[in-house]
Scaffold this active site. Structure first.
Site, short mmCIF file in Angstrom:
data_model
loop_
_atom_site.label_atom_id
_atom_site.label_comp_id
_atom_site.label_asym_id
_atom_site.label_seq_id
_atom_site.Cartn_x
_atom_site.Cartn_y
_atom_site.Cartn_z
N ASN A 1 -3.66 6.08 -0.50
CA ASN A 1 -3.07 6.19 0.84
C ASN A 1 -2.44 7.55 1.09
O ASN A 1 -2.34 7.98 2.24
CB ASN A 1 -2.08 5.06 1.09
CG ASN A 1 -2.79 3.86 1.70
OD1 ASN A 1 -3.36 3.95 2.77
ND2 ASN A 1 -2.78 2.74 0.99
N SER B 1 0.82 -1.21 0.00
CA SER B 1 0.00 0.00 0.00
C SER B 1 0.85 1.26 0.00
O SER B 1 0.35 2.34 -0.26
CB SER B 1 -0.93 0.01 1.22
OG SER B 1 -0.18 -0.11 2.41
N HIS C 1 -2.31 -2.95 -6.20
CA HIS C 1 -2.84 -2.68 -4.87
C HIS C 1 -4.36 -2.76 -4.83
O HIS C 1 -5.07 -1.87 -5.30
CB HIS C 1 -2.36 -1.29 -4.40
CG HIS C 1 -2.80 -0.96 -3.02
ND1 HIS C 1 -3.15 0.31 -2.62
CD2 HIS C 1 -2.97 -1.76 -1.93
CE1 HIS C 1 -3.51 0.28 -1.35
NE2 HIS C 1 -3.41 -0.96 -0.92
#
Length: 285
Positions: free
Chosen positions: A191, A120, A141
């Site tokens: 993220n 991530s 991902h």
């Protein structure tokens, strides 16, 4: 998509098991690897139970469930990946573990096998830095829960070949996912955007501006999020979330807006990691 008939998944934790379920539900023969037989057997049982629940909810047929279970194979021997066309690594977020895995995969897999990591936040370029052919390595991902969440980040390392990205985009579309291609930057897209979502929520709670429940309720009702920042941390795993924040913060050379919050670290130290430990910001007994 057509030439990927068999997929290998490394790591039978939440993400590895979810990705494996996604693969077998979509008709891909899948080998799930973990270092411990008991762990990988438990993951197989869990995947089977989830498939059975989907039948109960009439989301899939009994025949589809039986086929999906037949397509799943578990192992503690990485040599079982030798005839896979795609391998997805979902091991713990530690760079040394991932680099070691990719060095092993290069010796085991065919020259044209696409090797991917579900990281991530770690650098794809760094993970593939010590293998002979980094052109076939990319980030892939998926988001938790992998069988449901539509987005997949397809991450291009500095040496990833365009044709590798093309294969992964087509394969993701064949799984009815929405692939987004991005460069190898800290935290990629989601993220990086999400760090303030969690960090500011932690600061608001710690400054006693609002409670955990209030923040989650406001973000859902006013912000139209499906889950609040504290509910989401409990689902993902507070340890996983904290590790990602640490990684993004370090990769941006200590930029203050990504700084981890000490309260999150205390939660990890206490073993209160969310749903998987029956307690985090909320109690799940």
């Amino acid at each position: 998509m057509d030439h990927i008939k068999k997929v290998g998944v490394i790591g039978s934790g939440t993400m590895g098991a979810g990705i494996t379920q996604l693969m077998v539900q979509n008709g891909c023969a899948t080998v799930l690897f973990d270092i411990d037989k008991e762990t990988v057997d438990k993951a197989k049982e869990s995947i089977g139970s989830r498939l059975e629940r989907l039948v109960e909810k009439k989301k899939i047929s009994t025949e589809e469930m039986i086929l999906a279970k037949e397509l799943l194979q578990t192992t503690t021997d990485m040599n079982m990946f030798k005839d896979c066309q795609l391998v997805i690594e979902a091991a713990p977020e530690k760079i040394e573990i991932k680099r070691s895995i990719f060095q092993q995969l290069e010796k085991i897999c065919a020259k044209d096998t696409v090797l991917t990591t579900n990281t991530s936040s770690l650098s794809i370029t760094e993970i593939s830095g010590q293998i002979e052919n980094p052109r076939r390595v990319a980030g892939y991902h998926f988001f938790n829960p992998a069988p449901i969440m539509p987005l997949v980040e397809v991450v291009q390392g500095l040496q990833t070949a365009p044709e590798t990205i093309e294969v992964l985009v087509q394969f993701a579309e064949g799984l009815n996912k929405k692939p987004v291609v991005c460069k190898d930057t800290p935290g990629f897209i989601v993220n990086r955007v999400a760090r303030p979502f969690y960090n500011e929520a932690l600061r608001i709670m710690n400054d006693q501006v609002a409670s955990v429940e209030q923040v989650d309720r406001i973000m859902k009702s006013a912000g139209n999020f499906k889950m609040g920042p504290f509910e989401l941390q409990d689902l993902i795993g507070i340890d996983v979330n904290f590790a990602t924040t640490q990684s993004v913060h370090a990769s941006f050379y200590g930029e203050s807006r990504f700084r981890p919050h000490y309260y999150q670290e205390r939660m990890v130290q206490s073993g209160s990691l969310g749903r998987k430990t029956k307690g985090g910001f909320y109690n799940y007994d």
